[in-house]
Scaffold this motif. Structure first.
Motif, PDB file in Angstrom:
ATOM      1  N   ALA A 130       0.831  -1.204   0.000  1.00 32.40           N
ATOM      2  CA  ALA A 130       0.000   0.000   0.000  1.00 32.40           C
ATOM      3  C   ALA A 130       0.868   1.257   0.000  1.00 32.40           C
ATOM      4  O   ALA A 130       0.582   2.224  -0.716  1.00 32.40           O
ATOM      5  CB  ALA A 130      -0.924  -0.004   1.213  1.00 32.40           C
ATOM      6  N   SER A 131       1.939   1.246   0.795  1.00 35.78           N
ATOM      7  CA  SER A 131       2.820   2.421   0.871  1.00 35.78           C
ATOM      8  C   SER A 131       3.634   2.584  -0.408  1.00 35.78           C
ATOM      9  O   SER A 131       3.784   3.700  -0.927  1.00 35.78           O
ATOM     10  CB  SER A 131       3.743   2.299   2.094  1.00 35.78           C
ATOM     11  N   GLN A 132       4.133   1.480  -0.946  1.00 35.35           N
ATOM     12  CA  GLN A 132       4.946   1.568  -2.165  1.00 35.35           C
ATOM     13  C   GLN A 132       4.107   1.977  -3.375  1.00 35.35           C
ATOM     14  O   GLN A 132       4.587   2.698  -4.251  1.00 35.35           O
ATOM     15  CB  GLN A 132       5.642   0.228  -2.403  1.00 35.35           C
ATOM     16  N   CYS A 133       2.838   1.536  -3.406  1.00 28.47           N
ATOM     17  CA  CYS A 133       1.953   1.951  -4.508  1.00 28.47           C
ATOM     18  C   CYS A 133       1.717   3.452  -4.459  1.00 28.47           C
ATOM     19  O   CYS A 133       1.682   4.125  -5.503  1.00 28.47           O
ATOM     20  CB  CYS A 133       0.624   1.204  -4.413  1.00 28.47           C
ATOM     21  N   TRP A 134       1.530   3.983  -3.266  1.00 33.03           N
ATOM     22  CA  TRP A 134       1.298   5.418  -3.120  1.00 33.03           C
ATOM     23  C   TRP A 134       2.511   6.211  -3.612  1.00 33.03           C
ATOM     24  O   TRP A 134       2.383   7.191  -4.340  1.00 33.03           O
ATOM     25  CB  TRP A 134       0.995   5.722  -1.660  1.00 33.03           C
ATOM     26  N   ILE A 135       3.714   5.745  -3.239  1.00 34.14           N
ATOM     27  CA  ILE A 135       4.941   6.411  -3.682  1.00 34.14           C
ATOM     28  C   ILE A 135       5.060   6.347  -5.204  1.00 34.14           C
ATOM     29  O   ILE A 135       5.357   7.352  -5.870  1.00 34.14           O
ATOM     30  CB  ILE A 135       6.178   5.762  -3.028  1.00 34.14           C
ATOM     31  N   GLU A 136       4.823   5.164  -5.761  1.00 37.16           N
ATOM     32  CA  GLU A 136       4.975   4.996  -7.205  1.00 37.16           C
ATOM     33  C   GLU A 136       3.976   5.849  -7.975  1.00 37.16           C
ATOM     34  O   GLU A 136       4.302   6.404  -9.041  1.00 37.16           O
ATOM     35  CB  GLU A 136       4.829   3.527  -7.588  1.00 37.16           C
ATOM     36  N   ALA A 137       2.758   5.966  -7.442  1.00 39.04           N
ATOM     37  CA  ALA A 137       1.752   6.796  -8.106  1.00 39.04           C
ATOM     38  C   ALA A 137       2.229   8.241  -8.181  1.00 39.04           C
ATOM     39  O   ALA A 137       2.083   8.903  -9.221  1.00 39.04           O
ATOM     40  CB  ALA A 137       0.431   6.710  -7.353  1.00 39.04           C
ATOM     41  N   ARG A 138       2.815   8.729  -7.098  1.00 36.41           N
ATOM     42  CA  ARG A 138       3.316  10.106  -7.109  1.00 36.41           C
ATOM     43  C   ARG A 138       4.487  10.251  -8.066  1.00 36.41           C
ATOM     44  O   ARG A 138       4.570  11.229  -8.824  1.00 36.41           O
ATOM     45  CB  ARG A 138       3.739  10.512  -5.702  1.00 36.41           C
ATOM     46  N   GLU A 139       5.394   9.277  -8.068  1.00 36.29           N
ATOM     47  CA  GLU A 139       6.560   9.339  -8.944  1.00 36.29           C
ATOM     48  C   GLU A 139       6.171   9.239 -10.423  1.00 36.29           C
ATOM     49  O   GLU A 139       6.866   9.762 -11.292  1.00 36.29           O
ATOM     50  CB  GLU A 139       7.554   8.220  -8.592  1.00 36.29           C
ATOM     51  N   ARG A 140       5.053   8.581 -10.696  1.00 33.55           N
ATOM     52  CA  ARG A 140       4.589   8.449 -12.090  1.00 33.55           C
ATOM     53  C   ARG A 140       3.761   9.653 -12.535  1.00 33.55           C
ATOM     54  O   ARG A 140       3.257   9.678 -13.655  1.00 33.55           O
ATOM     55  CB  ARG A 140       3.765   7.169 -12.243  1.00 33.55           C
ATOM     56  N   GLY A 141       3.621  10.639 -11.649  1.00 38.31           N
ATOM     57  CA  GLY A 141       2.920  11.861 -12.034  1.00 38.31           C
ATOM     58  C   GLY A 141       1.419  11.791 -11.930  1.00 38.31           C
ATOM     59  O   GLY A 141       0.714  12.449 -12.709  1.00 38.31           O
ATOM     60  N   ALA A 142       0.907  11.015 -10.973  1.00 31.27           N
ATOM     61  CA  ALA A 142      -0.542  10.922 -10.796  1.00 31.27           C
ATOM     62  C   ALA A 142      -1.110  12.301 -10.440  1.00 31.27           C
ATOM     63  O   ALA A 142      -0.464  13.090  -9.750  1.00 31.27           O
ATOM     64  CB  ALA A 142      -0.872   9.918  -9.693  1.00 31.27           C
ATOM     65  N   ASP A 143      -2.325  12.578 -10.921  1.00 32.38           N
ATOM     66  CA  ASP A 143      -2.941  13.871 -10.606  1.00 32.38           C
ATOM     67  C   ASP A 143      -3.488  13.856  -9.176  1.00 32.38           C
ATOM     68  O   ASP A 143      -3.420  12.845  -8.468  1.00 32.38           O
ATOM     69  CB  ASP A 143      -4.021  14.216 -11.621  1.00 32.38           C
ATOM     70  N   LYS A 144      -4.077  14.986  -8.766  1.00 34.51           N
ATOM     71  CA  LYS A 144      -4.545  15.113  -7.386  1.00 34.51           C
ATOM     72  C   LYS A 144      -5.601  14.080  -7.036  1.00 34.51           C
ATOM     73  O   LYS A 144      -5.579  13.494  -5.941  1.00 34.51           O
ATOM     74  CB  LYS A 144      -5.101  16.521  -7.158  1.00 34.51           C
ATOM     75  N   ALA A 145      -6.537  13.857  -7.942  1.00 33.77           N
ATOM     76  CA  ALA A 145      -7.609  12.900  -7.677  1.00 33.77           C
ATOM     77  C   ALA A 145      -7.056  11.486  -7.493  1.00 33.77           C
ATOM     78  O   ALA A 145      -7.480  10.744  -6.597  1.00 33.77           O
ATOM     79  CB  ALA A 145      -8.629  12.922  -8.815  1.00 33.77           C
TER      80      ALA A 145
END
Length: 236
Positions: free
Chosen positions: A155-170
């Protein structure tokens, strides 16, 4: 008329029999008493050993509960720190982008040299803040790897990867929500019905659906389909 010695014989015999009977009774009572004492001592020792065993089991159970409570508190504090650092890191990175934009909008000429100098300094400060928060997040993630479950690691690594991949605010809010939901699920339910990794995946899909976003393929590929718990023998 019987002579005294004739009378003494039965009397002597009766006396001897009485003495003999009394001696036998005394010896029997003594031996029986010793046997009873040995039985009582054995029962007392057994009771003592049983009590010691119960006391030992009680202490071990208490120590186990204390360890579990300490581990629970440490994991809770670790998850909170990871959430805070992740949230802060998103804000700090946005501030870096903001400072970059401000600097780029300032004309690069002599008349704006001082203004560019101030903007450059602010940009460097913003980058340093990102570095500090990143260090906090890495430390929290390290604790999760050592103390948390496989589900919370994912769960924590997915959150980090989403941010690193440029996920938007939503999308980021969805990954954040799935992380928080998974942490609450693990900490509040010692005997979960659903395996935590499956719970996180379902939570992530739900939050993304509410945000009107599909689950990224890279995130879904991290989970087996149909979902099966990890094999501990292979992981070891």
């Amino acid at each position: 008329m019987a002579q005294w010695w004739e009378l003494a014989i039965p009397a002597g015999g009766t006396l001897a029999a009485a003495i003999s009977a009394g001696w036998i009774t005394s010896v029997y009572q003594k031996r029986n008493g010793e046997r009873l004492l040995r039985i009582q001592a054995s029962e007392n020792e057994k009771a003592r050993q049983d009590q010691l065993s119960r006391d030992r089991e009680s202490r071990e159970a208490e120590h186990r509960r204390e360890r579990e409570n300490r581990t629970h508190d440490i994991r809770r504090d670790t998850y909170i720190e990871f959430w805070r650092s992740s949230h802060d890191l998103t804000l700090k990175k946005r501030n870096v982008e903001k400072q970059k934009k401000i600097l780029n909008d300032i004309p690069d000429d002599e008349g704006h040299a001082q203004e560019r100098k101030v903007a450059t300094a602010r940009l460097e400060e913003a980058k340093e803040e990102v570095t500090k928060v990143t260090e906090r997040q890495v430390e929290a993630l390290t604790h999760i790897i050592f103390l948390g479950s496989v589900g919370m690691q994912q769960a924590s690594q997915c959150w980090i990867e989403a941010r690193e991949r440029g996920a938007d605010k939503a999308e980021l809010r969805a990954f954040e929500g799935a992380f928080v939901a998974s942490a609450n699920y693990e900490l509040s339910d010692p005997d979960p019905i659903i395996e935590l990794r499956e719970f996180h995946l379902k939570s992530l899909k739900m939050y993304l659906r509410q945000a009107g976003r599909p689950i990224p393929s890279w995130a879904e590929q991290k989970y087996p389909s149909p979902f099966t718990p990890p094999n501990p023998e292979k992981s070891s």
